[in-house]
Scaffold this motif. Sequence first.
Motif, PDB file in Angstrom:
ATOM      1  N   GLY A  88       0.811  -1.214   0.000  1.00 41.20           N
ATOM      2  CA  GLY A  88       0.000   0.000   0.000  1.00 41.20           C
ATOM      3  C   GLY A  88       0.844   1.264   0.000  1.00 41.20           C
ATOM      4  N   LEU A  89       2.092   1.146  -0.483  1.00 44.04           N
ATOM      5  CA  LEU A  89       2.996   2.300  -0.515  1.00 44.04           C
ATOM      6  C   LEU A  89       3.178   2.763  -1.953  1.00 44.04           C
ATOM      7  CD1 LEU A  89       5.723   0.997   1.945  1.00 44.04           C
ATOM      8  CD2 LEU A  89       3.869   2.584   2.433  1.00 44.04           C
ATOM      9  N   PRO A 101       6.071   7.844   1.336  1.00 35.65           N
ATOM     10  CA  PRO A 101       5.254   8.430   2.401  1.00 35.65           C
ATOM     11  C   PRO A 101       4.274   7.383   2.938  1.00 35.65           C
ATOM     12  CG  PRO A 101       4.623   9.314   0.261  1.00 35.65           C
ATOM     13  CD  PRO A 101       5.776   8.391   0.028  1.00 35.65           C
ATOM     14  N   MET A 102       4.077   7.388   4.261  1.00 36.91           N
ATOM     15  CA  MET A 102       3.154   6.441   4.888  1.00 36.91           C
ATOM     16  C   MET A 102       1.753   7.036   4.829  1.00 36.91           C
ATOM     17  SD  MET A 102       4.667   3.825   6.275  1.00 36.91           S
ATOM     18  CE  MET A 102       5.940   3.607   5.073  1.00 36.91           C
ATOM     19  N   PRO A 103       0.853   6.397   4.063  1.00 37.34           N
ATOM     20  CA  PRO A 103      -0.512   6.923   4.017  1.00 37.34           C
ATOM     21  C   PRO A 103      -1.240   6.659   5.343  1.00 37.34           C
ATOM     22  CG  PRO A 103      -0.327   4.941   2.673  1.00 37.34           C
ATOM     23  CD  PRO A 103       1.044   5.257   3.200  1.00 37.34           C
ATOM     24  N   ASP A 104      -2.227   7.500   5.630  1.00 37.13           N
ATOM     25  CA  ASP A 104      -3.029   7.279   6.826  1.00 37.13           C
ATOM     26  C   ASP A 104      -3.806   5.977   6.669  1.00 37.13           C
ATOM     27  OD1 ASP A 104      -2.285   9.547   8.213  1.00 37.13           O
ATOM     28  OD2 ASP A 104      -3.812  10.784   7.205  1.00 37.13           O
ATOM     29  N   LEU A 105      -3.971   5.271   7.776  1.00 39.37           N
ATOM     30  CA  LEU A 105      -4.746   4.034   7.753  1.00 39.37           C
ATOM     31  C   LEU A 105      -6.220   4.349   7.980  1.00 39.37           C
ATOM     32  CD1 LEU A 105      -2.518   1.708   9.968  1.00 39.37           C
ATOM     33  CD2 LEU A 105      -2.782   1.628   7.503  1.00 39.37           C
ATOM     34  N   THR A 106      -7.079   3.737   7.172  1.00 38.84           N
ATOM     35  CA  THR A 106      -8.509   3.891   7.403  1.00 38.84           C
ATOM     36  C   THR A 106      -8.903   2.978   8.567  1.00 38.84           C
ATOM     37  OG1 THR A 106      -9.084   2.078   5.911  1.00 38.84           O
ATOM     38  CG2 THR A 106      -8.911   4.277   4.926  1.00 38.84           C
ATOM     39  N   ARG A 109      -9.052  -0.599   7.427  1.00 36.09           N
ATOM     40  CA  ARG A 109      -7.731  -1.205   7.251  1.00 36.09           C
ATOM     41  C   ARG A 109      -7.091  -1.514   8.616  1.00 36.09           C
ATOM     42  NH1 ARG A 109      -4.639  -4.622   4.888  1.00 36.09           N
ATOM     43  NH2 ARG A 109      -2.520  -3.959   4.539  1.00 36.09           N
ATOM     44  N   ARG A 110      -7.306  -0.647   9.587  1.00 36.43           N
ATOM     45  CA  ARG A 110      -6.793  -0.896  10.942  1.00 36.43           C
ATOM     46  C   ARG A 110      -7.377  -2.193  11.502  1.00 36.43           C
ATOM     47  NH1 ARG A 110      -4.361   3.649  13.371  1.00 36.43           N
ATOM     48  NH2 ARG A 110      -4.788   5.572  12.280  1.00 36.43           N
ATOM     49  N   LYS A 111      -8.681  -2.378  11.314  1.00 36.43           N
ATOM     50  CA  LYS A 111      -9.332  -3.582  11.820  1.00 36.43           C
ATOM     51  C   LYS A 111      -8.796  -4.828  11.119  1.00 36.43           C
ATOM     52  CE  LYS A 111     -13.545  -1.368  13.423  1.00 36.43           C
ATOM     53  NZ  LYS A 111     -14.928  -1.050  13.137  1.00 36.43           N
ATOM     54  N   GLU A 112      -8.575  -4.737   9.801  1.00 36.71           N
ATOM     55  CA  GLU A 112      -8.009  -5.863   9.049  1.00 36.71           C
ATOM     56  C   GLU A 112      -6.616  -6.221   9.581  1.00 36.71           C
ATOM     57  OE1 GLU A 112      -7.813  -5.084   4.838  1.00 36.71           O
ATOM     58  OE2 GLU A 112      -9.943  -4.578   4.744  1.00 36.71           O
ATOM     59  N   LEU A 113      -5.790  -5.201   9.803  1.00 32.55           N
ATOM     60  CA  LEU A 113      -4.431  -5.445  10.297  1.00 32.55           C
ATOM     61  C   LEU A 113      -4.443  -6.030  11.710  1.00 32.55           C
ATOM     62  CD1 LEU A 113      -2.591  -2.262   8.971  1.00 32.55           C
ATOM     63  CD2 LEU A 113      -2.292  -4.602   8.173  1.00 32.55           C
ATOM     64  N   THR A 184      -4.296   2.606  17.569  1.00 28.06           N
ATOM     65  CA  THR A 184      -4.130   3.955  18.143  1.00 28.06           C
ATOM     66  C   THR A 184      -3.314   4.902  17.271  1.00 28.06           C
ATOM     67  OG1 THR A 184      -2.230   3.215  19.424  1.00 28.06           O
ATOM     68  CG2 THR A 184      -4.371   3.174  20.522  1.00 28.06           C
ATOM     69  N   GLN A 185      -2.670   4.410  16.236  1.00 31.72           N
ATOM     70  CA  GLN A 185      -1.826   5.329  15.442  1.00 31.72           C
ATOM     71  C   GLN A 185      -2.480   5.734  14.148  1.00 31.72           C
ATOM     72  OE1 GLN A 185       2.068   3.727  15.064  1.00 31.72           O
ATOM     73  NE2 GLN A 185       2.477   3.957  17.218  1.00 31.72           N
TER      74      GLN A 185
END
Length: 185
Positions: A88-89, A101-106, A109-113, A184-185
């Motif tokens: 995803g980069l 650049p590190m894109p913001d996580l939706t 996507r956070r829940k998937e990770l 949290t990030q």
Amino acid sequence: MAKYEKADIERRMQGAVDALKSDLSGLRTGRANTSLLDPVVCEVYGAMMPLNQVATVSAPEPRMLSVQVWDKANLTAVEKGIAHANLGLNPMIDGQTLRLPMPDLTEERRKELAKLAGTYAEKAKIAVRNVRRDGMESLKEDEKKKEISEDDRKRMEDEVQKLTDRFTGECDTAAEAKEKEIMTQ
């Protein structure tokens, strides 16, 4: 053949926990982490090579990775390798350097990770339990061969169970920490 060795069982269980920690370090959070690019391979000089053998990866900013390619001829190969890794980069070329650049996580996507971190932890716990099973079987074989007494077997089975509990706890702790970091990030 199956001679019980506590040190071997402990080493194998530790290996499962180490593999889990390695897998978890590759999960992307919102923060730049050089280990994120560890699984990336590039086709250079007619062979597939790990990224760390053709470039230097650094994190100059909290939300940016920098990949300094040693040989400018390999720049597009490295860029393709990063793109094919499905991280995803989106690499941007800056001279002989790729900036990521590190894109913001939706939230999705956070829940998937976080779910993936849990899956990794479960695989590690299964590996630990498989080592426990091997240890228990070797203890039973040793008792059958009259190499150890029934009391010794039971005492050593307790040791194996304590190791199992300790290492599965480490797996849970590592996964929970990663899930918290992701959310949290």
